[in-house]
Design a protein around this motif. Structure first.
Motif, short mmCIF file in Angstrom:
data_model
loop_
_atom_site.label_atom_id
_atom_site.label_comp_id
_atom_site.label_asym_id
_atom_site.label_seq_id
_atom_site.Cartn_x
_atom_site.Cartn_y
_atom_site.Cartn_z
N GLY A 36 10.17 10.10 7.70
CA GLY A 36 9.20 9.88 8.76
C GLY A 36 7.89 10.60 8.50
N HIS A 37 6.81 9.83 8.40
CA HIS A 37 5.48 10.40 8.22
C HIS A 37 4.74 10.43 9.56
N ALA A 38 3.99 11.51 9.78
CA ALA A 38 3.14 11.62 10.96
C ALA A 38 1.70 11.85 10.53
N GLU A 39 0.77 11.41 11.38
CA GLU A 39 -0.64 11.55 11.07
C GLU A 39 -1.42 11.90 12.34
N ALA A 40 -2.29 12.90 12.25
CA ALA A 40 -3.25 13.20 13.31
C ALA A 40 -4.56 12.54 12.91
N VAL A 41 -5.04 11.62 13.74
CA VAL A 41 -6.15 10.76 13.36
C VAL A 41 -7.32 10.95 14.33
N GLU A 99 -19.98 11.40 19.70
CA GLU A 99 -20.22 10.19 20.48
C GLU A 99 -19.22 9.12 20.05
N ASN A 100 -18.58 8.49 21.01
CA ASN A 100 -17.60 7.43 20.76
C ASN A 100 -16.45 7.91 19.86
N GLY A 101 -15.86 9.02 20.23
CA GLY A 101 -14.77 9.59 19.44
C GLY A 101 -13.43 9.49 20.13
N LEU A 102 -12.36 9.39 19.33
CA LEU A 102 -11.00 9.26 19.86
C LEU A 102 -10.03 9.97 18.93
N ASN A 103 -9.01 10.59 19.51
CA ASN A 103 -7.92 11.18 18.73
C ASN A 103 -6.63 10.44 19.05
N LEU A 104 -5.74 10.37 18.05
CA LEU A 104 -4.40 9.83 18.30
C LEU A 104 -3.41 10.38 17.28
N TRP A 105 -2.14 10.23 17.62
CA TRP A 105 -1.00 10.67 16.80
C TRP A 105 -0.23 9.43 16.38
N CYS A 106 0.06 9.31 15.09
CA CYS A 106 0.66 8.09 14.53
C CYS A 106 1.89 8.46 13.72
N VAL A 107 3.04 7.85 14.04
CA VAL A 107 4.31 8.19 13.39
C VAL A 107 5.03 6.91 12.96
N SER A 108 5.63 6.96 11.76
CA SER A 108 6.36 5.79 11.28
C SER A 108 7.40 6.20 10.25
N ASP A 109 8.45 5.40 10.14
CA ASP A 109 9.47 5.60 9.10
C ASP A 109 8.86 5.17 7.77
N ASN A 110 8.59 6.12 6.90
CA ASN A 110 7.88 5.82 5.66
C ASN A 110 8.69 4.97 4.69
N PRO A 139 0.81 -1.22 0.00
CA PRO A 139 0.00 0.00 0.00
C PRO A 139 0.84 1.27 0.00
N ASN A 140 0.17 2.38 -0.17
CA ASN A 140 0.80 3.68 -0.05
C ASN A 140 1.37 3.85 1.36
N CYS A 141 2.46 4.59 1.47
CA CYS A 141 3.15 4.73 2.76
C CYS A 141 2.24 5.30 3.84
N SER A 142 1.44 6.29 3.51
CA SER A 142 0.57 6.90 4.52
C SER A 142 -0.55 5.95 4.95
#
Length: 345
Positions: free
Chosen positions: A245-250, A308-319, A132-135
């Motif tokens: 390194g790619h980061a994502e706010a999810v 309702e039923n919501g969550l935030n997280l930060w995701c980082v990986s070596d692309n 898949p795509n890196c992101s």
């Protein structure tokens, strides 16, 4: 007896990383072949403590290898992957060429490895498996265990993608522009549409009719194919002045309740993830810290009180690793570990 492996595109960023990871993980290699275009013939690349000379793609006999890790771009893959697969080698392709083909599995081993068994059992398979795509790769590794726990309805993701995702020329442009600014040399945009040094660009790949870029479209379509077609996803993909390194706010909306403590424990137990989440200065992972690591890092896990039923997280990986080379090698390892590979004669 090990396996015979060819890495096509061995002189590129991802091709070199594939060779590094094969050596690091002690992949059962009996023969390793670095393959590239004719202009790279004889160029030396590293494989562990050895150097390997590049062989010519046009002249290479792929019938003598078990695996072909393909990282030479969509145009090359479209032409060569079916031809290589027809000779019996399993092609694991890192380009976008085959990701959306219904007859080609799109695999992240931590998420949908079972799809490999069904594919390899097919008598008329093409012997092509898509990366898949890196992101997307790092995102679905994080989403999978949460989806199993509480059912994901909708995802809103903003990416912060490093320039290495656009290749060596992009990395060179960031370096040249950064250096030029300090010596009052006006930066010129060539690889990117605007200055990338000390800037961010909300544009990756081409624009589509609905206003999304193709990178954003890829994340939507690939997440549905890999994880669940019912998940709704919207993305904004941004290029940032980071080398690797790619980061994502999810932001995630679930069907069932899931608080931050439960999510944290679920993610800690999930394969391929490492949770670093302290609510203090520096208690999170940034792209610089993830470079060279196999894990996808999760930080900043917290409840979103606006839905309702919501969550935030930060995701980082070596692309260059999980987003490309590592995932390709993991696919090959999964085929071996599940007894799905026949060795070349």
């Amino acid at each position: 007896m090990g396996y015979k492996v060819a890495v096509v595109g061995a002189t590129g960023n991802v091709g070199r990383e594939m060779l590094n990871i094969l050596a690091e993980r002690e992949f059962p290699v009996d023969e390793i072949h670095a393959v590239a275009s004719r202009r790279s013939l004889g160029t030396e690349v590293s494989f562990g403590d050895r150097t390997v000379k590049c062989e010519d793609l046009e002249q290479f006999d792929f019938s003598k290898v078990d695996f072909c890790l393909m990282s030479a771009g969509s145009t090359v893959s479209k032409d060569w992957s079916p031809r290589i697969g027809a000779k019996g080698a399993v092609v694991i392709d890192n380009s976008s060429c085959w990701r959306y083909d219904q007859d080609v599995p799109l695999i992240v081993p931590e998420v949908n490895a079972d799809a490999l068994e069904a594919y390899m059992a097919r008598p008329n398979r093409r012997n092509i498996i898509a990366n898949p795509n890196c992101s997307t790769a790092q995102l679905v590794v994080a989403l999978k265990p949460l989806h199993e726990a509480a059912g994901i309805k909708r995802v809103v993701v903003s990416t912060y993608q490093s320039v290495s995702g656009a290749g060596k020329e992009a990395m060179d442009e960031l370096w040249t522009q950064t250096r030029g600014i300090f010596v009052t040399d006006p930066p010129e945009a060539e690889k990117f549409t605007k200055q990338i040094a000390f800037n961010v660009i909300p544009h990756i790949d081409v624009f589509m009719e609905d206003g999304d870029t193709k990178e954003e479209w890829k994340m939507i379509v690939e997440t549905k194919k890999i994880l669940d077609p019912k998940i709704k996803l919207t993305a904004t993909c941004v290029r940032v002045p980071v080398f690797v390194g790619h980061a994502e706010a999810v932001n995630i909306e679930f069907e069932r309740p899931l608080d931050d403590e439960a999510a944290r424990e679920i993610l800690r137990e999930a394969p391929g993830l490492l949770v670093v989440d302290k609510r203090e200065d520096g208690g999170y992972v940034t792209p610089v810290e993830c470079v060279g690591d196999y894990a996808t890092f999760i930080s900043r896990i917290r409840v979103d009180p606006t839905i309702e039923n919501g969550l935030n997280l930060w995701c980082v990986s070596d692309n260059l690793r999980k987003g490309a080379a590592l995932n390709s090698v993991q696919i090959a390892e999964t085929l071996i570990n599940r007894g799905l590979m026949q060795k070349a004669a």
